[in-house]
Design an enzyme around this catalytic site. Structure first.
Site, PDB file in Angstrom:
ATOM      1  N   GLU A  91       0.831  -1.204   0.000  1.00  0.00           N
ATOM      2  CA  GLU A  91       0.000   0.000   0.000  1.00  0.00           C
ATOM      3  C   GLU A  91       0.868   1.257   0.000  1.00  0.00           C
ATOM      4  O   GLU A  91       1.976   1.261   0.534  1.00  0.00           O
ATOM      5  CB  GLU A  91      -0.904  -0.002   1.240  1.00  0.00           C
ATOM      6  CG  GLU A  91      -1.930  -1.127   1.196  1.00  0.00           C
ATOM      7  CD  GLU A  91      -2.762  -1.267   2.461  1.00  0.00           C
ATOM      8  OE1 GLU A  91      -3.922  -1.688   2.348  1.00  0.00           O
ATOM      9  OE2 GLU A  91      -2.269  -0.972   3.560  1.00  0.00           O
ATOM     10  N   CYS A 104       3.361   8.670   0.909  1.00  0.00           N
ATOM     11  CA  CYS A 104       3.995   7.778   1.879  1.00  0.00           C
ATOM     12  C   CYS A 104       4.167   6.414   1.217  1.00  0.00           C
ATOM     13  O   CYS A 104       3.179   5.794   0.804  1.00  0.00           O
ATOM     14  CB  CYS A 104       3.053   7.715   3.080  1.00  0.00           C
ATOM     15  SG  CYS A 104       3.560   6.567   4.332  1.00  0.00           S
ATOM     16  N   CYS A 111       6.945  -6.391   7.472  1.00  0.00           N
ATOM     17  CA  CYS A 111       8.163  -5.856   8.108  1.00  0.00           C
ATOM     18  C   CYS A 111       8.688  -6.883   9.100  1.00  0.00           C
ATOM     19  O   CYS A 111       7.914  -7.486   9.839  1.00  0.00           O
ATOM     20  CB  CYS A 111       7.848  -4.546   8.824  1.00  0.00           C
ATOM     21  SG  CYS A 111       9.314  -3.823   9.601  1.00  0.00           S
ATOM     22  N   CYS A 115       7.613  -4.458  15.740  1.00  0.00           N
ATOM     23  CA  CYS A 115       7.247  -3.471  16.769  1.00  0.00           C
ATOM     24  C   CYS A 115       5.825  -3.800  17.233  1.00  0.00           C
ATOM     25  O   CYS A 115       4.956  -4.111  16.412  1.00  0.00           O
ATOM     26  CB  CYS A 115       7.300  -2.059  16.213  1.00  0.00           C
ATOM     27  SG  CYS A 115       8.931  -1.620  15.604  1.00  0.00           S
ATOM     28  N   CYS A 118       2.490  -1.891  15.897  1.00  0.00           N
ATOM     29  CA  CYS A 118       2.386  -1.605  14.454  1.00  0.00           C
ATOM     30  C   CYS A 118       1.768  -2.786  13.720  1.00  0.00           C
ATOM     31  O   CYS A 118       2.247  -3.917  13.822  1.00  0.00           O
ATOM     32  CB  CYS A 118       3.782  -1.310  13.907  1.00  0.00           C
ATOM     33  SG  CYS A 118       3.855  -1.182  12.111  1.00  0.00           S
ATOM     34  N   CYS A 334      -0.521   6.107  10.117  1.00  0.00           N
ATOM     35  CA  CYS A 334       0.733   5.473  10.518  1.00  0.00           C
ATOM     36  C   CYS A 334       0.481   4.170  11.242  1.00  0.00           C
ATOM     37  O   CYS A 334      -0.319   4.109  12.173  1.00  0.00           O
ATOM     38  CB  CYS A 334       1.484   6.371  11.490  1.00  0.00           C
ATOM     39  SG  CYS A 334       2.263   7.730  10.707  1.00  0.00           S
TER      40      CYS A 334
HETATM   41  N1  SAH Z   1       9.682   1.341   9.609  1.00  0.00           N
HETATM   42  C1  SAH Z   1       9.821   2.732   9.685  1.00  0.00           C
HETATM   43  C2  SAH Z   1       8.823   3.494   8.849  1.00  0.00           C
HETATM   44  C3  SAH Z   1       7.395   3.024   8.796  1.00  0.00           C
HETATM   45  S1  SAH Z   1       6.348   3.314  10.150  1.00  0.00           S
HETATM   46  C4  SAH Z   1       9.748   3.188  11.132  1.00  0.00           C
HETATM   47  O1  SAH Z   1       9.362   2.393  11.970  1.00  0.00           O
HETATM   48  O2  SAH Z   1      10.128   4.315  11.394  1.00  0.00           O
HETATM   49  C5  SAH Z   1       6.061   5.077  10.215  1.00  0.00           C
HETATM   50  C6  SAH Z   1       5.797   5.565  11.629  1.00  0.00           C
HETATM   51  O3  SAH Z   1       4.539   5.089  12.150  1.00  0.00           O
HETATM   52  C7  SAH Z   1       6.849   5.097  12.641  1.00  0.00           C
HETATM   53  O4  SAH Z   1       7.235   6.152  13.468  1.00  0.00           O
HETATM   54  C8  SAH Z   1       6.080   4.052  13.399  1.00  0.00           C
HETATM   55  O5  SAH Z   1       6.638   3.780  14.656  1.00  0.00           O
HETATM   56  C9  SAH Z   1       4.717   4.670  13.482  1.00  0.00           C
HETATM   57  N2  SAH Z   1       3.664   3.748  13.887  1.00  0.00           N
HETATM   58  C10 SAH Z   1       3.650   2.401  13.761  1.00  0.00           C
HETATM   59  N3  SAH Z   1       2.487   1.905  14.233  1.00  0.00           N
HETATM   60  C11 SAH Z   1       1.749   2.954  14.667  1.00  0.00           C
HETATM   61  C12 SAH Z   1       0.452   3.071  15.238  1.00  0.00           C
HETATM   62  N4  SAH Z   1      -0.329   2.016  15.420  1.00  0.00           N
HETATM   63  N5  SAH Z   1       0.001   4.312  15.550  1.00  0.00           N
HETATM   64  C13 SAH Z   1       0.771   5.403  15.322  1.00  0.00           C
HETATM   65  N6  SAH Z   1       2.002   5.345  14.770  1.00  0.00           N
HETATM   66  C14 SAH Z   1       2.494   4.133  14.457  1.00  0.00           C
HETATM   67 FE1  SF4 Z   2       8.398  -2.169  10.898  1.00  0.00          FE
HETATM   68 FE2  SF4 Z   2       6.183  -1.090  11.837  1.00  0.00          FE
HETATM   69 FE3  SF4 Z   2       8.350  -1.244  13.368  1.00  0.00          FE
HETATM   70 FE4  SF4 Z   2       8.319   0.483  11.306  1.00  0.00          FE
HETATM   71  S1  SF4 Z   2       7.013   0.545  13.109  1.00  0.00           S
HETATM   72  S2  SF4 Z   2       9.971  -0.934  11.883  1.00  0.00           S
HETATM   73  S3  SF4 Z   2       7.081  -0.693   9.837  1.00  0.00           S
HETATM   74  S4  SF4 Z   2       7.186  -2.981  12.574  1.00  0.00           S
END
Ligand code: SAH
Ligand code: SF4
Length: 370
Positions: A91, A104, A111, A115, A118, A334
């Site tokens: 996406e 974006c 991934c 995390c 996420c 995000c």
């Molecule tokens: N992998 C990279 C970029 C993709 S995520 C990273 O982690 O930075 C883009 C942003 O969205 C990151 O700061 C991530 O931590 C944040 N993010 C992930 N899950 C989220 C959620 N459920 N609510 C708000 N932000 C979130």
């Molecule tokens: Fe991967 Fe989501 Fe963590 Fe970014 S926030 S590194 S996309 S698992």
């Protein structure tokens, strides 16, 4: 399977053309059609001899991705669902804001970094995107928008960790920056990372410099390791040192992102600790109130709690912004990107199939057409 020309180096194309007796300037013409004129088919490359167009069509394609559907949020944010050559899906999200259009983009299918807050992380990891698949998101959506609307910013904040797919990310950035490519300014490109320290250092040594956003999300190693397993490998001290050494020009600042999870990392003492560990940094802090999804075990703090967190940091002299969650109603905000089977069916949101006709004429949907 035909290879996308977005994944073919200029030098390889030159050799190929030479081997079939085509003059070198044909390569320049082809690249001009793809990146400047942004055509979608070889048939449109009208200054090439027909036999060359046929040759290209037989062996190559332009786009490495096919648009399956897009959804439009009530706030105007658009989420695009693409299928790749092997039927994997990714996406991209287009966010109109004032005069800007921020795109974006994704760098991986899923991934691997897991995390805990996420959805992309929860979905697991399938594979890296090729450079063409990364770049192709920008090229396709710019073509789709038509010549009157220009993507002004590209952020690597979609699915995946860009620095875990370093080589292809950098290759795609080079074409985005190149005059012969998409000719975007380096000030308009932001790589967001969960903190892969060797990748940050390597990116800082490239011959271009793009903006860096670092997902911090906790002020202590204990808490950060619980939320982001990558912190066990590259703890906060190492990460912050690499950030300090990232060679941004004087007037530009590194961005720290901090997702706010109710009762977990959003208490006033967390804000004070964060202020302490960032002391002396020329930075910008983006607060991201958690975007909920049924699969995720956290809650979003109240607006009052978010404002209080921001106030504490502002009082310590930081520039702190609360990132509004654009496109939450279509799971485009995000951390909400994860291709589910319901994304290709219907889940009560506006969902339009794309015909090749609308895709190539730059038709831009407006709310009245929904
Ligand atoms: N992998 C990279 C970029 C993709 S995520 C990273 O982690 O930075 C883009 C942003 O969205 C990151 O700061 C991530 O931590 C944040 N993010 C992930 N899950 C989220 C959620 N459920 N609510 C708000 N932000 C979130
Ligand atoms: Fe991967 Fe989501 Fe963590 Fe970014 S926030 S590194 S996309 S698992």
């Amino acid at each position: 399977m035909r290879e996308s020309l977005l994944d073919v180096d200029e030098s390889f194309l030159k050799e190929t053309f030479q081997s079939i007796g085509e003059p070198g300037y044909r390569v320049t013409q082809v690249l001009d059609w793809i990146y400047q004129k942004k055509v979608a088919t070889f048939a449109e490359m009208t200054n090439l001899p027909i036999h060359l167009r046929d040759f290209l069509d037989k062996h190559y394609k332009i786009d490495p991705l096919t648009l399956l559907t897009y959804q439009e949020s009530a706030d105007g944010t658009l989420k695009f669902l693409f299928s790749l050559g092997d039927n994997e899906k990714i996406e991209s999200v287009l966010i109109p804001m004032n005069q800007n259009l921020t795109l974006c983009i994704s760098t991986q299918v899923g991934c691997p970094l897991d995390c805990k807050f996420c959805l992309t992380g929860v979905m697991g990891y399938t594979r890296n995107l090729t450079a063409g698949e990364i770049l192709g998101q920008v090229l396709f959506i710019q073509r789709w928008l038509g010549p009157k609307k220009r993507i002004s910013n590209v952020v690597f904040m979609g699915m995946g960790e860009p620095l875990a797919n370093y080589q292809n990310t950098v290759k795609a950035i080079r074409v985005m920056l190149s005059e012969k490519g998409l000719n975007l300014s380096n000030r308009k490109i932001t790589v967001s990372t969960s903190g892969i320290v060797p990748g940050i250092r390597k990116l800082g040594r490239e011959d271009f410099i793009v903006n860096l956003a670092v997902s911090l999300h906790a002020p202590s190693n204990d808490l950060r390791s619980q939320l982001m397993p990558i912190n066990r490998k590259y703890p906060l001290e190492m990460l912050l040192e690499a950030c300090r050494e990232y060679p941004l020009p004087k007037r530009r600042r590194i961005t720290f992102e901090y997702v706010l999870l109710k009762g977990v990392n959003d208490r006033p003492h967390h804000a004070r600790e964060l202020a302490k560990i960032l002391k002396g940094f020329r930075c910008k802090i983006n607060l991201l109130p958690f975007n909920e999804a049924p699969e995720l075990p956290y809650e979003r703090p109240s607006d009052a709690e978010v404002l209080q967190f921001q106030k504490i940091l502002i009082e310590q002299g930081y520039s702190v912004f609360i990132r509004t969650s654009r496109g939450r109603d279509i799971l485009a905000a995000c951390g909400q990107l994860a291709v589910r089977s319901s994304d290709t069916g219907c889940s009560g949101f506006k969902l339009r199939p794309i015909s090749s006709a609308t895709a190539s004429t730059g038709f831009f949907p407006s709310k009245s057409m929904a």
